[in-house]
Motif scaffolding. Structure first.
Motif, PDB file in Angstrom:
ATOM      1  N   ILE A  90     -10.997 -20.446 -27.660  1.00  0.00           N
ATOM      2  CA  ILE A  90     -10.216 -21.326 -28.547  1.00  0.00           C
ATOM      3  C   ILE A  90      -9.349 -22.313 -27.661  1.00  0.00           C
ATOM      4  O   ILE A  90      -8.776 -21.944 -26.912  1.00  0.00           O
ATOM      5  CB  ILE A  90      -9.393 -20.756 -29.353  1.00  0.00           C
ATOM      6  N   SER A  91      -9.608 -23.699 -27.979  1.00  0.00           N
ATOM      7  CA  SER A  91      -8.740 -24.585 -27.272  1.00  0.00           C
ATOM      8  C   SER A  91      -8.653 -25.657 -28.318  1.00  0.00           C
ATOM      9  O   SER A  91      -9.132 -25.731 -29.276  1.00  0.00           O
ATOM     10  CB  SER A  91      -9.438 -25.036 -25.886  1.00  0.00           C
ATOM     11  N   ARG A  92      -8.176 -27.106 -27.824  1.00  0.00           N
ATOM     12  CA  ARG A  92      -7.746 -28.178 -28.734  1.00  0.00           C
ATOM     13  C   ARG A  92      -9.103 -29.159 -28.278  1.00  0.00           C
ATOM     14  O   ARG A  92      -8.960 -30.315 -28.828  1.00  0.00           O
ATOM     15  CB  ARG A  92      -6.621 -28.710 -28.239  1.00  0.00           C
ATOM     16  N   GLY A 141      -3.827 -28.668 -35.206  1.00  0.00           N
ATOM     17  CA  GLY A 141      -2.925 -27.981 -34.173  1.00  0.00           C
ATOM     18  C   GLY A 141      -2.140 -26.825 -34.717  1.00  0.00           C
ATOM     19  O   GLY A 141      -1.477 -26.220 -34.148  1.00  0.00           O
ATOM     20  N   GLN A 142      -2.452 -26.203 -35.969  1.00  0.00           N
ATOM     21  CA  GLN A 142      -1.809 -25.302 -36.556  1.00  0.00           C
ATOM     22  C   GLN A 142      -1.887 -23.843 -35.974  1.00  0.00           C
ATOM     23  O   GLN A 142      -0.814 -23.010 -35.768  1.00  0.00           O
ATOM     24  CB  GLN A 142      -2.219 -25.144 -38.084  1.00  0.00           C
ATOM     25  N   PHE A 143      -3.207 -23.722 -35.254  1.00  0.00           N
ATOM     26  CA  PHE A 143      -3.463 -22.426 -34.685  1.00  0.00           C
ATOM     27  C   PHE A 143      -2.449 -22.195 -33.492  1.00  0.00           C
ATOM     28  O   PHE A 143      -1.648 -21.103 -33.490  1.00  0.00           O
ATOM     29  CB  PHE A 143      -4.785 -22.264 -34.112  1.00  0.00           C
ATOM     30  N   GLY A 144      -2.279 -23.358 -32.594  1.00  0.00           N
ATOM     31  CA  GLY A 144      -1.194 -23.119 -31.661  1.00  0.00           C
ATOM     32  C   GLY A 144       0.235 -23.088 -32.118  1.00  0.00           C
ATOM     33  O   GLY A 144       0.632 -22.393 -31.255  1.00  0.00           O
ATOM     34  N   ASN A 165       1.134 -30.318 -25.960  1.00  0.00           N
ATOM     35  CA  ASN A 165       0.262 -30.361 -27.423  1.00  0.00           C
ATOM     36  C   ASN A 165      -1.076 -29.498 -27.061  1.00  0.00           C
ATOM     37  O   ASN A 165      -1.706 -29.321 -28.135  1.00  0.00           O
ATOM     38  CB  ASN A 165       0.011 -31.597 -28.030  1.00  0.00           C
ATOM     39  N   LEU A 166      -1.383 -29.111 -25.731  1.00  0.00           N
ATOM     40  CA  LEU A 166      -2.377 -28.212 -25.589  1.00  0.00           C
ATOM     41  C   LEU A 166      -2.196 -26.922 -25.891  1.00  0.00           C
ATOM     42  O   LEU A 166      -0.944 -26.598 -25.911  1.00  0.00           O
ATOM     43  CB  LEU A 166      -3.169 -28.602 -24.194  1.00  0.00           C
ATOM     44  N   LEU A 198       1.758 -21.003 -28.999  1.00  0.00           N
ATOM     45  CA  LEU A 198       0.946 -21.049 -27.959  1.00  0.00           C
ATOM     46  C   LEU A 198       0.806 -22.621 -27.421  1.00  0.00           C
ATOM     47  O   LEU A 198       0.387 -23.397 -26.505  1.00  0.00           O
ATOM     48  CB  LEU A 198      -0.612 -20.807 -27.962  1.00  0.00           C
ATOM     49  N   GLU A 199       1.355 -23.569 -28.378  1.00  0.00           N
ATOM     50  CA  GLU A 199       1.455 -25.012 -28.100  1.00  0.00           C
ATOM     51  C   GLU A 199       2.472 -25.462 -27.180  1.00  0.00           C
ATOM     52  O   GLU A 199       3.694 -25.181 -27.193  1.00  0.00           O
ATOM     53  CB  GLU A 199       1.706 -25.657 -29.529  1.00  0.00           C
TER      54      GLU A 199
END
Length: 166
Positions: free
Chosen positions: A82-84, A111-114, A128-129, A119-120
């Motif tokens: 998982i990444s952006r 970006g909700q997962f992060g 933001n990554l 983890l954001e």
């Protein structure tokens, strides 16, 4: 908020990883076919979340390769990378490398997962990554193992993550 480093320089995340024993936060991510995938799609399986800033960096690429190699030894486990990154970049990388034992998912839409997994990155050049981390989820959806990698350019502890699914 967790603090990690990038080449020795401190950077922060928006929170902390879910605690071991807690219910894993649900998520909706995008696969390389641009379909929405959720944690519920893997209900009843052991799940390794290999989370990283971008597959286009050496360390991130190495983690995907390593988990792809090890995943074949654990047929009852699915590895989600998982990444952006855009799904196209992840498909290109895995296709060129012949990696088919992992599932590539992107948090690019919301970006909700992060945010939900803490983890954001909130500052620094990777703002933001997603921070490099590993989360192992058991068959019942509980968090069995977490690792927030302290130095972003370092690889995660593969052995500990894989022991959590053995």
């Amino acid at each position: 908020m967790a603090q990690v480093t990038l080449k020795g320089n401190p950077i922060n995340t928006n929170g902390n990883l879910p605690e071991k024993g807690s219910q894993a936060p649900g998520f909706q991510l995008t696969n390389t076919s641009l379909e929405t995938v959720s944690l519920n799609d893997y209900k009843g399986k052991k799940v390794i979340l290999n989370i990283f800033p971008s597959v286009d960096t050496g360390t991130c690429a190495a983690s995907v390769r390593q988990f792809n190699k090890k995943a074949s030894e654990h047929p009852d486990t699915v590895v989600l990378c998982i990444s952006r990154d855009l799904p196209f970049a992840m498909a290109r990388f895995c296709g060129a490398e012949g990696l088919d034992n992992v599932v590539s998912l992107s948090d690019f839409k919301t970006g909700q997962f992060g945010k939900d997994y803490g983890l954001e990155f909130t500052d620094g050049p990777l703002q933001n990554l997603l921070s490099r981390a590993v989360v192992v989820i058991d068959e019942s959806g509980k968090v069995a193992y977490t690792e927030q990698v302290a130095e972003t350019v370092d690889e995660p502890n593969y052995t500990s993550a894989l022991e959590a699914v053995s």
